[in-house]
Design a protein around this motif. Structure first.
Motif, PDB file in Angstrom:
ATOM      1  N   SER A  99      66.052  29.850 -43.531  1.00  0.00           N
ATOM      2  CA  SER A  99      66.340  28.710 -44.409  1.00  0.00           C
ATOM      3  C   SER A  99      67.205  29.141 -45.581  1.00  0.00           C
ATOM      4  CB  SER A  99      65.036  28.089 -44.924  1.00  0.00           C
ATOM      5  OG  SER A  99      64.289  27.522 -43.873  1.00  0.00           O
ATOM      6  N   ALA A 100      66.962  30.344 -46.082  1.00  0.00           N
ATOM      7  CA  ALA A 100      67.754  30.857 -47.200  1.00  0.00           C
ATOM      8  C   ALA A 100      69.218  31.031 -46.807  1.00  0.00           C
ATOM      9  CB  ALA A 100      67.174  32.182 -47.696  1.00  0.00           C
ATOM     10  N   LEU A 101      69.470  31.380 -45.543  1.00  0.00           N
ATOM     11  CA  LEU A 101      70.855  31.499 -45.083  1.00  0.00           C
ATOM     12  C   LEU A 101      71.600  30.182 -45.277  1.00  0.00           C
ATOM     13  CD1 LEU A 101      70.454  33.465 -41.719  1.00  0.00           C
ATOM     14  CD2 LEU A 101      71.412  34.346 -43.861  1.00  0.00           C
ATOM     15  N   ALA A 102      70.959  29.074 -44.883  1.00  0.00           N
ATOM     16  CA  ALA A 102      71.600  27.763 -45.021  1.00  0.00           C
ATOM     17  C   ALA A 102      71.919  27.460 -46.478  1.00  0.00           C
ATOM     18  CB  ALA A 102      70.708  26.686 -44.426  1.00  0.00           C
TER      19      ALA A 102
ATOM     20  N   ARG B  75      64.830  23.381 -32.774  1.00  0.00           N
ATOM     21  CA  ARG B  75      64.287  22.300 -33.597  1.00  0.00           C
ATOM     22  C   ARG B  75      63.521  22.852 -34.793  1.00  0.00           C
ATOM     23  NH1 ARG B  75      61.854  20.053 -30.021  1.00  0.00           N
ATOM     24  NH2 ARG B  75      59.701  20.618 -30.431  1.00  0.00           N
ATOM     25  N   GLN B  76      62.687  23.865 -34.567  1.00  0.00           N
ATOM     26  CA  GLN B  76      61.900  24.447 -35.661  1.00  0.00           C
ATOM     27  C   GLN B  76      62.787  24.970 -36.782  1.00  0.00           C
ATOM     28  OE1 GLN B  76      58.995  27.431 -34.394  1.00  0.00           O
ATOM     29  NE2 GLN B  76      58.688  26.307 -32.486  1.00  0.00           N
ATOM     30  N   LEU B  77      63.911  25.564 -36.416  1.00  0.00           N
ATOM     31  CA  LEU B  77      64.792  26.202 -37.394  1.00  0.00           C
ATOM     32  C   LEU B  77      65.951  25.306 -37.818  1.00  0.00           C
ATOM     33  CD1 LEU B  77      64.920  29.731 -35.712  1.00  0.00           C
ATOM     34  CD2 LEU B  77      63.542  29.052 -37.694  1.00  0.00           C
ATOM     35  N   ASP B  78      65.990  24.092 -37.272  1.00  0.00           N
ATOM     36  CA  ASP B  78      67.049  23.125 -37.592  1.00  0.00           C
ATOM     37  C   ASP B  78      68.430  23.751 -37.371  1.00  0.00           C
ATOM     38  OD1 ASP B  78      68.072  20.679 -38.380  1.00  0.00           O
ATOM     39  OD2 ASP B  78      68.165  21.237 -40.502  1.00  0.00           O
ATOM     40  N   ILE B  79      68.597  24.352 -36.196  1.00  0.00           N
ATOM     41  CA  ILE B  79      69.875  24.996 -35.865  1.00  0.00           C
ATOM     42  C   ILE B  79      70.880  23.938 -35.448  1.00  0.00           C
ATOM     43  CG2 ILE B  79      71.012  26.563 -34.237  1.00  0.00           C
ATOM     44  CD1 ILE B  79      68.405  28.177 -34.183  1.00  0.00           C
ATOM     45  N   ARG B  80      72.021  23.925 -36.110  1.00  0.00           N
ATOM     46  CA  ARG B  80      73.065  22.933 -35.829  1.00  0.00           C
ATOM     47  C   ARG B  80      74.218  23.512 -35.016  1.00  0.00           C
ATOM     48  NH1 ARG B  80      72.308  18.902 -39.769  1.00  0.00           N
ATOM     49  NH2 ARG B  80      70.108  18.961 -40.383  1.00  0.00           N
ATOM     50  N   LEU B  81      74.285  24.828 -34.915  1.00  0.00           N
ATOM     51  CA  LEU B  81      75.398  25.478 -34.220  1.00  0.00           C
ATOM     52  C   LEU B  81      75.086  25.643 -32.732  1.00  0.00           C
ATOM     53  CD1 LEU B  81      76.244  28.287 -36.795  1.00  0.00           C
ATOM     54  CD2 LEU B  81      77.310  26.039 -36.548  1.00  0.00           C
TER      55      LEU B  81
ATOM     56  N   HIS C 161      72.706  29.495 -48.673  1.00  0.00           N
ATOM     57  CA  HIS C 161      73.840  30.331 -49.071  1.00  0.00           C
ATOM     58  C   HIS C 161      75.095  30.001 -48.268  1.00  0.00           C
ATOM     59  CE1 HIS C 161      70.680  32.695 -51.009  1.00  0.00           C
ATOM     60  NE2 HIS C 161      71.626  33.340 -51.666  1.00  0.00           N
ATOM     61  N   GLY C 162      75.042  28.951 -47.461  1.00  0.00           N
ATOM     62  CA  GLY C 162      76.211  28.552 -46.692  1.00  0.00           C
ATOM     63  C   GLY C 162      76.515  29.437 -45.510  1.00  0.00           C
ATOM     64  N   ILE C 163      75.499  30.125 -44.989  1.00  0.00           N
ATOM     65  CA  ILE C 163      75.676  31.036 -43.857  1.00  0.00           C
ATOM     66  C   ILE C 163      75.049  30.407 -42.611  1.00  0.00           C
ATOM     67  CG2 ILE C 163      75.202  33.339 -42.944  1.00  0.00           C
ATOM     68  CD1 ILE C 163      74.913  34.279 -45.872  1.00  0.00           C
ATOM     69  N   GLY C 164      75.829  30.293 -41.550  1.00  0.00           N
ATOM     70  CA  GLY C 164      75.337  29.700 -40.317  1.00  0.00           C
ATOM     71  C   GLY C 164      74.381  30.621 -39.582  1.00  0.00           C
ATOM     72  N   PHE C 165      73.497  30.031 -38.776  1.00  0.00           N
ATOM     73  CA  PHE C 165      72.534  30.810 -37.986  1.00  0.00           C
ATOM     74  C   PHE C 165      72.444  30.202 -36.595  1.00  0.00           C
ATOM     75  CE2 PHE C 165      68.350  31.603 -36.192  1.00  0.00           C
ATOM     76  CZ  PHE C 165      68.170  32.956 -36.430  1.00  0.00           C
ATOM     77  N   THR C 166      72.434  31.070 -35.579  1.00  0.00           N
ATOM     78  CA  THR C 166      72.218  30.596 -34.225  1.00  0.00           C
ATOM     79  C   THR C 166      71.503  31.656 -33.410  1.00  0.00           C
ATOM     80  OG1 THR C 166      73.239  29.428 -32.375  1.00  0.00           O
ATOM     81  CG2 THR C 166      74.378  31.407 -33.174  1.00  0.00           C
TER      82      THR C 166
END
Length: 298
Positions: free
Chosen positions: A51-54, A76-82, A56-61
């Motif tokens: 969540s902290a990555l988001a 879904r748990q991590l709300d991954i959009r990529l 800071h504007g850092i994408g996660f996948t």
């Protein structure tokens, strides 16, 4: 811990100090043996760090040997959009639309050669397409997919098609993207590597001690990460890969920063620039906090 604590030269220490000044834009993380604990759960520490990555504007996948449908609860748990990378790089998929952005299939003649060899040896195996898993009638490994389908149903997700692997399927299916071979020992692993090298246009990577993922030559997590970075218009130097096993080596090597769990395989440890704690001690959270956010945007 940084690899410099294990006796790497001072120049490597300097290299790490330089990379921590990098502004990272994308973190690509393995699932099994990396993100999940022994119970198959994402720890609260790992969730908070992601969540902290988001913020800071850092994408996660996610980058995994699994089918992408087996990532959906975590997406879904991590709300991954990529888009996620699945089947060790054979699939890149946008889970929000179900659109396949990239797919690499194994030649039909290679599938038949590999499956015939596995059947003769009496080794369990599974053949994957993007949405289905084909299995021999006596497969034990397929039980995991039956169990996971229950989870997918409970969470309102589309289940994985589980289909018996018949001679007809081997003749007519042309979109197999991965074969999972369950091999009992090092001798069997060596023999499988030799067969693939001599008789097919495929190769195998270990995703667990006795599990070999077989894909077409050139398909791996590293090439898929490079392809995804291009799609997202992110420089590879601004990517981070986090993993734990042999099938993570290519992405650990190609990413701007490769981070292995402390309990990773020897090959993954050798490929990584930095080493976190064990995955059961929220090694992903430690990796993100110490090596990514320290050099990320504020």
């Amino acid at each position: 811990m940084d690899k410099t604590e294990h006796g790497r030269p001072d120049q490597d220490r300097q290299l790490h100090l330089q990379t921590t000044q990098q502004t990272y834009k994308l973190v690509a993380c393995d699932i099994d043996g990396t993100l999940l604990d022994l119970s198959g759960i994402i720890s609260s520490e790992n969730r908070d760090a992601i969540s902290a990555l988001a913020r800071h504007g850092i994408g996660f996948t996610l980058v995994t040997g699994r089918m992408d449908r087996m990532t959906r609860p975590y997406v879904r748990q991590l709300d991954i959009r990529l888009p996620v990378i699945a089947c060790n790089g054979a699939i890149i998929r946008d889970c929000s639309t179900d659109a396949i952005l990239f797919r690499s299939c194994i030649r039909s003649e290679d599938v038949r050669t590999i499956v015939t060899w596995l059947q003769r040896q009496g080794y369990d195996h599974l053949c994957y397409t993007a949405d289905s898993v084909y299995y021999p009638a006596d497969s034990q490994r397929i039980r995991r997919f039956h169990a996971f389908n229950i989870v997918l149903e409970q969470e309102g997700e589309k289940t994985i098609n589980l289909i018996e692997l018949t001679p007809h399927a081997l003749t007519d299916i042309i979109d197999f993207i991965k074969i999972l071979a369950v091999l009992p020992d090092l001798q069997a692993i060596d023999a499988a590597h030799r067969m693939l090298r001599q008789e097919t246009g495929c190769f195998g990577e270990l995703s667990a001690t006795t599990a070999m993922d077989i894909m077409a030559n050139g398909v791996n997590k590293g090439t898929a990460l490079s392809r995804l970075a291009d799609l997202l218009q992110v420089d590879l130097a601004q990517t981070v890969a986090i993993g734990n096993h042999d099938n993570d080596v290519t992405m650990l090597e190609i990413a701007g920063l490769g981070i292995a769990m402390a309990d990773a395989s020897p090959a993954a440890l050798a490929a990584a620039r930095c080493i976190s704690t064990e995955h059961v001690r929220s090694g992903v959270a430690r990796a993100i906090k110490q090596f990514v956010l320290s050099g990320g945007t504020s």
